[in-house]
Design an enzyme around this catalytic site. Structure first.
Site, PDB file in Angstrom:
ATOM      1  N   CYS A  83       0.792  -1.310  -0.030  1.00  0.00           N
ATOM      2  CA  CYS A  83       0.137   0.250   0.256  1.00  0.00           C
ATOM      3  C   CYS A  83       0.828   1.312   0.020  1.00  0.00           C
ATOM      4  CB  CYS A  83      -0.872  -0.130   1.169  1.00  0.00           C
ATOM      5  SG  CYS A  83      -2.065  -1.378   1.171  1.00  0.00           S
ATOM      6  N   CYS A 206     -12.744   0.496   9.126  1.00  0.00           N
ATOM      7  CA  CYS A 206     -11.916  -0.184   8.013  1.00  0.00           C
ATOM      8  C   CYS A 206     -12.073   0.963   6.788  1.00  0.00           C
ATOM      9  CB  CYS A 206     -12.272  -1.412   7.493  1.00  0.00           C
ATOM     10  SG  CYS A 206     -12.373  -2.855   8.880  1.00  0.00           S
ATOM     11  N   SER A 207     -10.955   0.817   6.043  1.00  0.00           N
ATOM     12  CA  SER A 207     -10.941   1.671   4.908  1.00  0.00           C
ATOM     13  C   SER A 207     -11.592   1.191   3.882  1.00  0.00           C
ATOM     14  CB  SER A 207      -9.453   2.135   4.527  1.00  0.00           C
ATOM     15  OG  SER A 207      -8.821   0.958   4.282  1.00  0.00           O
ATOM     16  N   LYS A 328     -10.168   5.858   4.752  1.00  0.00           N
ATOM     17  CA  LYS A 328     -11.475   5.467   5.366  1.00  0.00           C
ATOM     18  C   LYS A 328     -12.588   5.975   4.419  1.00  0.00           C
ATOM     19  CE  LYS A 328     -14.523   4.173   7.753  1.00  0.00           C
ATOM     20  NZ  LYS A 328     -15.097   3.713   6.520  1.00  0.00           N
ATOM     21  N   HIS A 332      -9.570   3.810  -0.983  1.00  0.00           N
ATOM     22  CA  HIS A 332      -7.978   3.243  -1.079  1.00  0.00           C
ATOM     23  C   HIS A 332      -7.877   2.456  -1.929  1.00  0.00           C
ATOM     24  CE1 HIS A 332      -4.250   1.725   0.699  1.00  0.00           C
ATOM     25  NE2 HIS A 332      -4.584   1.102   1.515  1.00  0.00           N
TER      26      HIS A 332
END
Lengths: 385, 385
Positions: A83, A206-207, A328, A332
């Site tokens: 990431c 969670c994103s 978030k 992402h």
């Protein structure tokens, strides 16, 4: 190595089922060229960040694809570090300029994640860890972060209620961002009531899994001055790695790689945390944002959740954090994230962020993480040098 | 940007079923450090090349893994550009040094390919092309190269018998290389009698699917001088891309990216093809070596096969080509290949190649290709600068 940003591009983030990787790359890259008032032929080199395309659709060699969609025959390199791919591509582009092998460089990042099932995504994202050592235990990535969160709760006495403030803040910011994946505000109660993913992390901790791309055009200070640009400068770049195995760390409630990368970036730029007006941090999970603002040196260890709950990291607070909505709520698309963070900070320093504009922002920071705090890159952006 | 090579490491290439990616990386990297008389902690940055690990075993984030296996916490970046990943990692490492962000850099490459079935390998390698545009036609990578070969046969009037000389030569060289995957000489008749893969390319026209790793330690000229090394210098680095679609090219019997990358590398080093004493070229197929020696400027277009058949590219010829045995017989663990080519040329210029040593070699060249002539990188190495 002061490098100038003279163009930025950013697609909508979201479930973009009508756009392929090629479409997304072309869109972000051409937008960055238009913003820089340059033709693609004006660049010397391309660095493209991508994590998942090989595992999701069998597509490797993304550098050549990035060149193909804009019709140039230049050196093109794909950078991958889970990431944090986008920020390491930015770093490679900066080095190409600082080495004087290139005067103008395109850095892009892309990910296309929403066309496949969640189990494919879970398997792919686990490629960020040591597959041989950790995957076969059956743990997932949210599972690893849940262990960190539990450990942090135990050490610093916070609870799920404290985490939820991060999510509420970032969703409120995303609601003001036309490019965000989820443009809606949520309440504290909604976060706490959302379904459990990996205890104590619930869905709204969670994103997002998103499609999207981002791009920046970088150049040397000399090129920017010669051609009368008013650029934003990248004045600091720091990267570091920690053990890829969570079990090998002495303390899992702090990411040492964040700390080390930040120290390098601050030293290179000659600034301190007190000088930063706006920052984008890697909030892959709500817990991750709390650790980030601490490990970057903005807040005392253990006090991150309180700082966020107090409102000082809201858009109108002392230290606006994730004005874009963050991973978030902006979304992402992993390979694009680091580049997209840079785009947001450049736009904030230019004053082009409309409803989510941070007042009088002159110095900004991006913080991007690959794996479970394994590889971290921090960049510092300045309006004036 | 003169950069010094002060250490090299190279595992055996082959079907190494008892060694994992981690094992191979550790082996090559630690050998390079031992050769450089340095501890891993002495370096500033790591660049690791890998193409297939995501698709073959779900492992991404190879930079962090490369750091993990030698116990360092430094910036580490994975570079991927299909089969030219290794040379682009070398190039990124050189830029890090030329940018003065690093003084000593580790560049490694690794691939683990023999644990899975051939169809997984075929699918993975096709990631080098534009999957959306070409894969769904049903063609394979050897199929694409067979079209090139047919076209070349038609244009220049050569036949399968001419191709076979490349394979015979490179196997003869590999027989002298203790690290080669297939250490055995073969005859012209054996090549012609081998089973057809994609007409007119038969099994012994194709390079090998191998496991292996290679590594080099690079440093600045100043560091090398200060510490009394007798390095080999990399004096030229050129890269270029062509369209990722074979159908988009005007002429598929020449790789323009090879030509352009070579011109850049020669110009940077200030040498010409006449100055080169030894070279490693990307013989993924026998036809590819013939095109390489032409497109690099060593032989007139259309005369490559004759030059190789005449023996002038044998170990004891005018222009020894692929003394290591090449991808054809030393083996082709794709992410490692570009770095392994560099290792061979450094050892040749040092005079450490034993039975396969080229006499009095002072200037060498590597030529590495990703995709179907899509991305090409050329590097020039010199004993004296």
């Amino acid at each position: 190595m002061n490098v100038a940003v003279i163009g930025v591009g950013h697609t909508k983030f979201g479930e973009l089922w009508d756009q392929s990787i090629n479409d997304l790359l072309a869109h972000a890259q051409l937008e960055a060229f238009a913003d820089a008032r340059l033709k693609p032929q004006a660049i010397d080199e391309i660095y493209t960040a991508n994590m998942c395309a090989g595992m999701i659709e069998g597509q490797l060699h993304l550098g050549a694809l990035a060149a193909e969609v804009i019709g140039v025959d230049l050196p093109a390199t794909r950078i991958e570090a889970a990431c944090v791919s986008g920020s390491l591509a930015l770093r490679a582009g900066m080095m190409a300029i600082a080495s004087k092998q290139a005067e103008v460089v395109l850095v892009s990042g892309v990910e296309k994640m929403t066309d496949v099932s969640n189990d494919v995504i879970a398997t792919t994202l686990f490629g960020a860890s040591d597959v041989e050592a950790e995957k076969y235990t059956g743990v997932t990535f949210p599972g690893l972060f849940a262990m960190i969160t539990r450990s942090y709760f135990h050490k610093y006495g916070i609870t799920r209620k404290d985490l939820a403030h991060v999510s509420v803040k970032n969703h409120a910011h995303a609601a003001l961002n036309p490019l965000a994946h989820l443009r809606k505000s949520i309440t504290h109660e909604q976060v706490l009531a959302s379904s459990m993913v990996a205890d104590p992390l619930s869905l709204l901790d969670c994103s997002l899994v998103s499609d999207g791309a981002a791009a920046v055009v970088l150049c040397s200070k000399e090129f920017a001055e010669k051609n009368n640009y008013t650029p934003i400068y990248i004045t600091g770049s720091g990267a570091s790695v920690d053990s890829i195995h969570l079990a090998a760390r002495d303390d899992i409630t702090t990411f040492q790689a964040t700390n080390k990368a930040a120290q390098k970036a601050f030293a290179m730029a000659g600034v301190t945390p007190d000088d930063i007006d706006v920052l984008e941090v890697h909030d892959a999970f709500t817990m991750a944002e709390i650790m980030a603002v601490e490990d970057l040196g903005f807040v005392e260890k253990g006090k991150g959740a309180h700082a966020i709950a107090s409102g000082e990291m809201n858009l109108d607070g002392r230290l606006p954090t994730n004005p874009s909505g963050g991973l978030k709520a902006k979304g992402h698309p992993v390979g694009a994230t680091g580049v997209a963070q840079a785009v947001e900070i450049v736009k904030q320093l230019r004053g082009e962020c409309g409803q989510r504009q941070v007042d009088n922002a002159k110095i900004g920071l991006t913080h991007n993480v690959g794996g479970i705090g394994t590889t971290v890159a921090v960049h510092i952006f300045q309006k004036e040098v």
